[in-house]
Design an enzyme around this catalytic site. Structure first.
Site, mmCIF file in Angstrom:
data_model
loop_
_atom_site.group_PDB
_atom_site.id
_atom_site.type_symbol
_atom_site.label_atom_id
_atom_site.label_comp_id
_atom_site.label_asym_id
_atom_site.label_seq_id
_atom_site.Cartn_x
_atom_site.Cartn_y
_atom_site.Cartn_z
ATOM 1 C CG ASP A 8 101.421 102.705 -17.184
ATOM 2 O OD1 ASP A 8 101.267 103.650 -17.282
ATOM 3 O OD2 ASP A 8 101.798 101.910 -16.127
ATOM 4 C CG HIS A 59 96.774 104.928 -13.108
ATOM 5 N ND1 HIS A 59 97.348 106.247 -13.606
ATOM 6 C CD2 HIS A 59 96.050 105.083 -11.951
ATOM 7 C CE1 HIS A 59 96.622 106.997 -12.961
ATOM 8 N NE2 HIS A 59 95.824 106.387 -11.828
ATOM 9 C CG ASN A 113 96.040 107.340 -16.675
ATOM 10 O OD1 ASN A 113 96.253 106.108 -17.126
ATOM 11 N ND2 ASN A 113 96.956 108.159 -16.655
ATOM 12 C CG ASP A 137 99.478 116.342 -24.914
ATOM 13 O OD1 ASP A 137 100.114 116.354 -23.910
ATOM 14 O OD2 ASP A 137 98.020 116.131 -24.407
ATOM 15 C CD GLU A 155 99.434 113.779 -20.719
ATOM 16 O OE1 GLU A 155 98.548 114.696 -20.649
ATOM 17 O OE2 GLU A 155 100.077 113.287 -19.786
#
Length: 410
Positions: free
Chosen positions: A304, A300, A295, A287, A331
């Site tokens: 990504d 964002h 973010n 994680d 994630e």
């Protein structure tokens, strides 16, 4: 020489039937249908109005006493009536209650203002009742059906006439066409279709069918020469489309990893293989730490890119065609290590953790990106769900212990 005048066979049949059926049934049927429609509509509207007026006092008391359950029961009783399709009640306080099939709503509901109990002045709610068209038409059809029995003999005569005309002008030629089609084989493609029609019948749809067969036969003969090539081309296109569909259904479009759907299918296969050959199987849950913060602060788009770089880092560090990684959600990644013991899996996870942090330096200068890892190895008698739950528990413990670490430790 000009082609014969085209005269549709349907027009001939319709003219013949129209002369007999229209004079006998149209006038009586139209008058009867109009009368029945108006009569049923008036009776239906009266029944809906009586239902609304009867239930307004009861709803007034329930609204005044603030009894939502009583309101719902009363609305369900109203909606249960066959004449009612959907009923909606809006209280002046803003509450809304409804019952019935919402798909039966229309722009012509019956509206009733609901006054306070015992007071002719004031409004505490509005009741809207939508009629049930199915019930209306059932009653209308029933009424018209009873009326239709009165001229059943006329209908029978019309059917006999239509059957005679169809048999003479349509059935016999089409039977010959059907027989020709059933006997049509590759070695008979050059034999034309011929029909014995009465002289002076005119050019109609049957002749168009005969001409269509001729065109079809010519087209098939010219198409057979390159049929194999077209079949091969279509097969290649189909295989390409199927491969694209399979990729879309199994690959995460953002990271290029396997998606959750394929993971759920393949992890069971890996477990069955490990049990069958008595080999080790390890699972790593990963994680990205504080991904929401990334973010929120960097956007964002950069988030990504972090996920994409993490997936690429894992693929570089793992054994090709043996280990595999899937995006488990958000994630979170899950890495499957066949034929790997727990110590080796812990070492792999620690190597991935360090490599991930290093690979993020160029992507996010000045911002350290870390990840937490939870590792577990399958034990005899354990199901897939139990294996994944233990790995998830280890991940949770790593995050609770401060993140940016691998648990358990060597």
């Amino acid at each position: 020489m000009s082609a014969p005048l085209f005269r549709p066979i349907a027009t001939t049949l319709i003219r013949s039937v129209f002369l007999w059926a229209t004079l006998c049934a149209l006038a009586i049927g139209s008058i009867q249908a109009a009368y029945s429609y108006i009569h049923v509509q008036d009776r239906f509207e009266l029944a809906v109005r009586e239902i609304g007026q009867t239930n307004v006092p009861l709803l007034s008391v329930s609204i005044w006493d603030i009894e939502p359950e009583a309101i719902r029961r009363q609305l369900e009783v109203i909606a249960a009536r066959p004449e009612i399709g959907y009923v909606s009640l809006t209280v002046t306080t803003g509450q809304t209650f409804s019952a019935g099939d919402k798909g039966l709503t229309n722009d012509r509901p019956r509206r009733f203002d609901i006054p306070p109990p015992g007071r002719p002045v004031g409004v505490i709610g509005n009741l809207e009742i939508f009629e049930n068209p199915a019930a209306f038409y059932r009653e209308l059809i029933y009424t018209l059906g009873i009326a239709s029995l009165g001229y059943g003999v006329l209908t029978l005569l019309i059917c006999i006439l239509i059957a005679y005309l169809l048999k003479r002008d349509l059935e016999r030629p089409l039977r010959r066409v059907a027989q020709f089609a059933s006997e049509l084989t590759p070695n008979r493609l050059t034999i034309p279709l011929e029909l014995a029609r009465s002289p002076g019948h005119g050019r109609d749809e049957i002749d168009l069918v005969v001409e269509g067969f001729s065109v079809l036969q010519s087209g098939i003969n010219s198409h057979i020469a390159n049929l194999d090539e077209q079949v091969a081309q279509r097969t290649a296109e189909l295989e390409s489309a199927l491969a694209a569909i399979h990729r879309l259904s199994t690959i995460d479009p953002l990271t290029g990893c396997f998606n959750r759907r394929l993971f759920n299918e393949r992890i069971q296969e890996e477990l069955d293989r490990a049990i069958r050959y008595q080999r080790a199987l390890a699972v790593i849950f990963c994680d990205i730490d504080h991904f929401k913060r990334i973010n929120d602060t960097c956007g964002h788009l950069l988030g990504d890119q972090v996920l994409q770089e993490a997936a690429e880092c894992f693929r570089r560090e793992l054994r090709g065609h043996i280990d595999w990684v899937a995006r488990y959600g958000g994630e979170e990644f899950v890495i499957v290590l066949p034929e790997t013991s727990l110590p080796a899996a812990i070492a792999t996870a620690e190597r991935l953790r360090l490599a991930l942090t290093e690979s993020m330096v160029a992507l996010l200068p000045g911002l350290t990106v870390t990840a937490s890892f939870g590792v577990t190895q399958h034990v005899p008698g354990e199901t897939v769900q139990e294996l994944l739950q233990r790995a998830d528990n280890q991940l949770y413990a790593a995050k609770a212990a401060g993140r940016n670490q691998t648990l358990p430790r060597l």
